[in-house]
Structures are given as structure tokens and as C-alpha cells.
Design a protein around this motif. Structure first.
Motif, PDB file in Angstrom:
ATOM      1  N   ILE A  21      12.619   0.650   1.204  1.00  0.00           N
ATOM      2  CA  ILE A  21      13.325   1.899   1.503  1.00  0.00           C
ATOM      3  C   ILE A  21      12.405   2.743   2.363  1.00  0.00           C
ATOM      4  O   ILE A  21      11.282   3.063   1.966  1.00  0.00           O
ATOM      5  N   LEU A  22      12.880   3.123   3.551  1.00  0.00           N
ATOM      6  CA  LEU A  22      12.097   3.892   4.508  1.00  0.00           C
ATOM      7  C   LEU A  22      12.766   5.248   4.682  1.00  0.00           C
ATOM      8  O   LEU A  22      13.908   5.343   5.127  1.00  0.00           O
ATOM      9  N   VAL A  44       8.689   1.520  -1.064  1.00  0.00           N
ATOM     10  CA  VAL A  44       9.232   2.826  -0.663  1.00  0.00           C
ATOM     11  C   VAL A  44       8.194   3.489   0.229  1.00  0.00           C
ATOM     12  O   VAL A  44       7.035   3.639  -0.165  1.00  0.00           O
ATOM     13  N   GLN A  45       8.593   3.897   1.423  1.00  0.00           N
ATOM     14  CA  GLN A  45       7.692   4.627   2.316  1.00  0.00           C
ATOM     15  C   GLN A  45       8.347   5.938   2.705  1.00  0.00           C
ATOM     16  O   GLN A  45       9.440   5.969   3.282  1.00  0.00           O
ATOM     17  N   GLY A  65       3.201  -0.592  -2.807  1.00  0.00           N
ATOM     18  CA  GLY A  65       4.301  -0.179  -3.675  1.00  0.00           C
ATOM     19  C   GLY A  65       5.041   1.034  -3.129  1.00  0.00           C
ATOM     20  O   GLY A  65       6.143   0.930  -2.591  1.00  0.00           O
ATOM     21  N   ILE A  66       4.431   2.213  -3.265  1.00  0.00           N
ATOM     22  CA  ILE A  66       5.020   3.476  -2.813  1.00  0.00           C
ATOM     23  C   ILE A  66       3.991   4.171  -1.926  1.00  0.00           C
ATOM     24  O   ILE A  66       2.864   4.430  -2.356  1.00  0.00           O
ATOM     25  N   MET A  67       4.380   4.497  -0.709  1.00  0.00           N
ATOM     26  CA  MET A  67       3.478   5.128   0.258  1.00  0.00           C
ATOM     27  C   MET A  67       4.071   6.447   0.732  1.00  0.00           C
ATOM     28  O   MET A  67       5.239   6.506   1.142  1.00  0.00           O
ATOM     29  N   ILE A 119       0.318   2.956  -5.468  1.00  0.00           N
ATOM     30  CA  ILE A 119       0.895   4.218  -4.998  1.00  0.00           C
ATOM     31  C   ILE A 119      -0.145   4.878  -4.107  1.00  0.00           C
ATOM     32  O   ILE A 119      -1.320   4.971  -4.478  1.00  0.00           O
ATOM     33  N   ALA A 120       0.275   5.358  -2.933  1.00  0.00           N
ATOM     34  CA  ALA A 120      -0.683   5.945  -1.999  1.00  0.00           C
ATOM     35  C   ALA A 120      -0.100   7.194  -1.351  1.00  0.00           C
ATOM     36  O   ALA A 120       1.092   7.249  -1.042  1.00  0.00           O
TER      37      ALA A 120
END
Length: 202
Positions: A21-22, A44-45, A65-67, A119-120
Motif C-alpha cells: 500500500i503506497l 505500507v509506505q 514492513g511499514i515505512m 517499522i521505519a
């Protein structure tokens, strides 16, 4: 790709894509209760925007993972830009006008076995809340693509000419929760980050 305000993405299965998901800019969108698995890049970004919430998802086996990142106007890949001095100059200028991510909440997600980072939050993200997530086995269940990382280093070094050698900070790959590059006024609380290849939080 989401480029709108107040969008709710709920109960989805997002699997085996290039990107999961962007979210690009916008305000007030939600990703919740979804399974986001096995995507090449980020599950997810978030690229710029405000008041987005990423909550209660299962985010497993993605590149990252999530960015949470910035939305640049210069959207070509880093590899395209690195050997073009004019493009590098445009990127430096773009850094001043790119849209930040602000007031983003990442909470109550199960984040397991992603390759590079769990996560980032990066690049001038501001007021990011990362809370009550479980992050583990980063860089272990899915291995980082070291060939791609080496290619980035070669291309960036070529762009520098004889001035320097570019190196990716590989010691940080496999970190559970990662904050980098001038993240401001942010909170990391009540997370469980364990059994990652690098740091739990770094």
C-alpha cells in the motif's frame, strides 16, 4: 496507490506485489485490519501527508514492513539519479520542498519477518507516534537482498566519481524499529521489538 484525503482501507489482503500500500500525500487516511504480506518493497509506505493512521494490521515478509518517508517531486529511482549530476542537484533542491510526513500514528500492528526494517520513520518526518506494535524476526525470516544493496553502492559510487566510495549502512539492516535522517518530535512507546537481526530499536 492512494493520493487522496480521508480514505479508509480496511480488511484487505495485499500480497506479493511490487509495493503493498503506497500512500502519497493527502490527509486523514487509515489502513487497518489488513494482511499485507510478501511485497517486494514496503508493505505500507507513507510518502508525505498528515494525520494518517496505520493500525491493527498484520505486516509480514515484505522488503520493509511499514515505512514513513517524504514525498519528493523528483520521483525517479535513486539508481537513475545517482550517476546524473544534474539530477543529484535537482534532488538536493527537491529536499527543501518535498512534502513531509506529519502526525502519523503506527499502532497495534503485528510486524514479522520483513527483510530490511520492521517499522521505519525517515527523512524529516515529524510528530510520528509508533506505539503498541509487535516487531520481530526482521532480517531473519526474509533475508535482505544484498545484491540489490551492493548495486546501489556501485551506482552511487560511480556518481561520485573519484571523490568517495558510497556505502549503505548495512549494520542497520534488520532493525525492528528504525528512526533516521532528522526525524523530529516523535514518540516510540509500548512496543515489543525482539529477535531481530540487528537492533530492536535504532
Amino acid at each position: 496507490r492512494v493520493e487522496a484525503d480521508n480514505v479508509t482501507l480496511r480488511g484487505l489482503e495485499v500480497r506479493d506485489n511490487d509495493w503493498g500500500i503506497l500512500m502519497m500525500g493527502g490527509e486523514g487516511s487509515v489502513v487497518e485490519g489488513s494482511n499485507i504480506i510478501g511485497n517486494v518493497h514496503a508493505g505500507v509506505q507513507v510518502m508525505g501527508g498528515r494525520n494518517h493512521r496505520i493500525a491493527g494490521n498484520t505486516v509480514n515478509g515484505n522488503g520493509t514492513g511499514i515505512m514513513v518517508d517524504m514525498l519528493h517531486q523528483e520521483r525517479r529511482s535513486l539508481l537513475d539519479r545517482a550517476t546524473d549530476p544534474e539530477a543529484v542537484a535537482r534532488l538536493a533542491q527537491d529536499q527543501k520542498t518535498a512534502i513531509r510526513s506529519e502526525d502519523i500514528v503506527v499502532s497495534d500492528n503485528m510486524v514479522r519477518g520483513n527483510a530490511n526494517l520492521g517499522i521505519a520513520a525517515h527523512w524529516y518526518a515529524r510528530r510520528i507516534t509508533i506505539q503498541s506494535n509487535t516487531v520481530h524476526l526482521t532480517g531473519i525470516e526474509r533475508k535482505p537482498d544484498m545484491a540489490m544493496i551492493e548495486r546501489v553502492e556501485r551506482e552511487m559510487t560511480a556518481g561520485l566519481g573519484s571523490q568517495a566510495v558510497a556505502k549503505v549502512r548495512t549494520q542497520e539492516i534488520g532493525t525492528g524499529i528504525h528512526l533516521f535522517c532528522f526525524v523530529e518530535d516523535s514518540t516510540v512507546s509500548s512496543n515489543r521489538s525482539f529477535d531481530n537481526a540487528a537492533s530492536g530499536i535504532g
